[in-house]
Design a protein around this motif. Structure first.
Motif, PDB file in Angstrom:
ATOM      1  N   GLY A 164      44.860  56.021  36.729  1.00  0.00           N
ATOM      2  CA  GLY A 164      44.070  55.043  35.991  1.00  0.00           C
ATOM      3  C   GLY A 164      44.874  53.979  35.283  1.00  0.00           C
ATOM      4  O   GLY A 164      44.321  53.151  34.554  1.00  0.00           O
ATOM      5  N   ARG A 165      46.200  53.967  35.490  1.00  0.00           N
ATOM      6  CA  ARG A 165      47.049  52.957  34.857  1.00  0.00           C
ATOM      7  C   ARG A 165      46.982  51.650  35.640  1.00  0.00           C
ATOM      8  O   ARG A 165      47.070  51.655  36.867  1.00  0.00           O
ATOM      9  N   VAL A 166      46.845  50.544  34.931  1.00  0.00           N
ATOM     10  CA  VAL A 166      46.857  49.242  35.598  1.00  0.00           C
ATOM     11  C   VAL A 166      48.293  48.926  35.998  1.00  0.00           C
ATOM     12  O   VAL A 166      49.191  48.859  35.152  1.00  0.00           O
ATOM     13  N   VAL A 167      48.515  48.744  37.298  1.00  0.00           N
ATOM     14  CA  VAL A 167      49.864  48.481  37.794  1.00  0.00           C
ATOM     15  C   VAL A 167      50.054  47.025  38.200  1.00  0.00           C
ATOM     16  O   VAL A 167      51.184  46.581  38.445  1.00  0.00           O
ATOM     17  N   GLU A 168      48.962  46.268  38.286  1.00  0.00           N
ATOM     18  CA  GLU A 168      49.093  44.842  38.601  1.00  0.00           C
ATOM     19  C   GLU A 168      47.805  44.128  38.243  1.00  0.00           C
ATOM     20  O   GLU A 168      46.700  44.658  38.424  1.00  0.00           O
ATOM     21  N   ALA A 169      47.941  42.919  37.715  1.00  0.00           N
ATOM     22  CA  ALA A 169      46.799  42.035  37.488  1.00  0.00           C
ATOM     23  C   ALA A 169      47.177  40.665  38.033  1.00  0.00           C
ATOM     24  O   ALA A 169      48.250  40.138  37.713  1.00  0.00           O
ATOM     25  N   ALA A 170      46.329  40.124  38.888  1.00  0.00           N
ATOM     26  CA  ALA A 170      46.614  38.828  39.505  1.00  0.00           C
ATOM     27  C   ALA A 170      45.487  37.861  39.194  1.00  0.00           C
ATOM     28  O   ALA A 170      44.310  38.203  39.287  1.00  0.00           O
ATOM     29  N   LEU A 171      45.860  36.658  38.807  1.00  0.00           N
ATOM     30  CA  LEU A 171      44.905  35.589  38.539  1.00  0.00           C
ATOM     31  C   LEU A 171      45.124  34.526  39.614  1.00  0.00           C
ATOM     32  O   LEU A 171      46.123  33.809  39.599  1.00  0.00           O
ATOM     33  N   LEU A 172      44.216  34.448  40.589  1.00  0.00           N
ATOM     34  CA  LEU A 172      44.355  33.563  41.731  1.00  0.00           C
ATOM     35  C   LEU A 172      43.368  32.403  41.607  1.00  0.00           C
ATOM     36  O   LEU A 172      42.197  32.615  41.284  1.00  0.00           O
ATOM     37  N   THR A 173      43.837  31.203  41.880  1.00  0.00           N
ATOM     38  CA  THR A 173      42.994  30.013  41.795  1.00  0.00           C
ATOM     39  C   THR A 173      43.172  29.177  43.053  1.00  0.00           C
ATOM     40  O   THR A 173      44.304  28.843  43.425  1.00  0.00           O
ATOM     41  N   PHE A 174      42.048  28.855  43.719  1.00  0.00           N
ATOM     42  CA  PHE A 174      42.079  28.069  44.951  1.00  0.00           C
ATOM     43  C   PHE A 174      41.141  26.863  44.823  1.00  0.00           C
ATOM     44  O   PHE A 174      40.015  27.009  44.319  1.00  0.00           O
ATOM     45  N   PRO A 175      41.556  25.673  45.266  1.00  0.00           N
ATOM     46  CA  PRO A 175      40.604  24.560  45.335  1.00  0.00           C
ATOM     47  C   PRO A 175      39.425  24.964  46.216  1.00  0.00           C
ATOM     48  O   PRO A 175      39.609  25.556  47.288  1.00  0.00           O
ATOM     49  N   GLY A 176      38.214  24.693  45.773  1.00  0.00           N
ATOM     50  CA  GLY A 176      37.026  25.175  46.473  1.00  0.00           C
ATOM     51  C   GLY A 176      36.884  24.692  47.894  1.00  0.00           C
ATOM     52  O   GLY A 176      36.257  25.363  48.719  1.00  0.00           O
ATOM     53  N   ASP A 177      37.480  23.527  48.224  1.00  0.00           N
ATOM     54  CA  ASP A 177      37.334  22.992  49.574  1.00  0.00           C
ATOM     55  C   ASP A 177      38.468  23.418  50.493  1.00  0.00           C
ATOM     56  O   ASP A 177      38.574  22.936  51.616  1.00  0.00           O
ATOM     57  N   ARG A 178      39.325  24.350  50.032  1.00  0.00           N
ATOM     58  CA  ARG A 178      40.495  24.721  50.831  1.00  0.00           C
ATOM     59  C   ARG A 178      40.603  26.211  51.092  1.00  0.00           C
ATOM     60  O   ARG A 178      41.641  26.700  51.530  1.00  0.00           O
ATOM     61  N   VAL A 179      39.544  26.976  50.811  1.00  0.00           N
ATOM     62  CA  VAL A 179      39.624  28.417  50.993  1.00  0.00           C
ATOM     63  C   VAL A 179      38.253  28.995  51.324  1.00  0.00           C
ATOM     64  O   VAL A 179      37.224  28.471  50.901  1.00  0.00           O
ATOM     65  N   ASP A 180      38.269  30.059  52.101  1.00  0.00           N
ATOM     66  CA  ASP A 180      37.106  30.914  52.304  1.00  0.00           C
ATOM     67  C   ASP A 180      37.517  32.311  51.854  1.00  0.00           C
ATOM     68  O   ASP A 180      38.651  32.738  52.099  1.00  0.00           O
ATOM     69  N   ALA A 181      36.616  33.016  51.195  1.00  0.00           N
ATOM     70  CA  ALA A 181      36.886  34.392  50.782  1.00  0.00           C
ATOM     71  C   ALA A 181      35.989  35.319  51.575  1.00  0.00           C
ATOM     72  O   ALA A 181      34.785  35.095  51.682  1.00  0.00           O
ATOM     73  N   VAL A 182      36.581  36.343  52.177  1.00  0.00           N
ATOM     74  CA  VAL A 182      35.843  37.279  53.023  1.00  0.00           C
ATOM     75  C   VAL A 182      35.986  38.685  52.457  1.00  0.00           C
ATOM     76  O   VAL A 182      37.097  39.151  52.190  1.00  0.00           O
TER      77      VAL A 182
END
Length: 247
Positions: free
Chosen positions: A215-233
């Motif tokens: 239950g220990r948090v080993v990583e936290a990532a804050l990802l930011t993508f321009p809306g017109d340059r990415v698709d999330a699946v």
């Protein structure tokens, strides 16, 4: 009761938008000067600039200082694959896509301490990643790990771990649970500057938190993508549970 007449700049933006989206004005082409357009639509340059500003905010038109307004070429999209926490392997492997990485040790402030469930001031390994293709910025990542669990090879910038950075993948061992929160919003001033986008352009953000079996948090990532340059699946795998009955 008379109907409300929409502002004139809305009509102008609609007309130019229709010409752009139907390729009557193709990508990369320079629009007529603001003075010429204002005369064509019989409006003031102030009204004309409001129409152009709307199209700039939508990402259809780009104003280049000293040169004029141009129809923007559509950006090639990359794909973020949810559940694995990575970019699409085909995208990430393309030689044109490169990632700049900066690493440092930072103390956990209030937000980071809450996200990683560590005491305030705890040392964290921070990795700032920016994916670039030519002049196009595709994504920004801030990845945090407790300093004591960050792999030495990652901290040292070992070239063998470059692929992980390129794909914004999980940097440590495979976690037991990864939770991703996705939303769209306007960029912060820092994100707007780093990604070279307007403050009105929407961004897609992914907050990814990974925990181990204890239950220990080993990583936290804050990802930011321009809306017109990415698709999330995101793919959901359903387990089949067979009901067992005793004879």
């Amino acid at each position: 009761m008379s109907a409300t007449v929409p502002p004139r700049h809305h009509d102008i933006a609609d007309d130019l938008r229709q010409q752009i989206t139907t390729d009557r004005i193709p990508p990369g082409e320079r629009l007529p000067s603001e003075t010429v357009l204002a005369e064509r639509y019989a409006v003031s340059t102030v009204t004309l600039r409001r129409a152009l500003s709307a199209l700039q905010g939508e990402g259809l038109v780009e104003k280049i200082h000293g040169k004029g307004n141009f129809v923007r070429r559509p950006h090639r999209k990359i794909m973020y694959v949810g559940g694995w926490g990575t970019l699409d392997p085909w995208t990430a492997a393309e030689p044109a896509l490169r990632v700049s990485v900066r690493s440092s040790t930072v103390p956990a402030n209030g937000d980071l301490a809450t996200l990683l469930k560590v005491p305030l001031g705890s040392p964290l390994a921070e990795f700032s990643c920016l994916s670039i293709e030519g002049e196009t910025l595709h994504g920004l990542a801030k990845i945090y790990m407790p300093r004591d669990v960050a792999p030495a090879a990652v901290l040292d910038g070992d070239s063998a771990d470059r692929q992980a950075f390129t794909r914004f993948a999980l940097l440590g061992p495979q976690p037991a649970v990864t939770r991703e929160t996705v939303c769209t919003r306007s960029p912060t001033p820092d994100e707007s500057s780093a990604l070279r986008i307007g403050t009105a352009a929407p961004v897609l953000t992914v907050t990814r938190v990974s925990t181990d079996s204890a239950g220990r948090v080993v990583e936290a990532a804050l990802l930011t993508f321009p809306g017109d340059r990415v698709d999330a699946v995101f793919t959901t795998h359903h387990a089949n549970h067979e009901r067992q009955t005793s004879a």
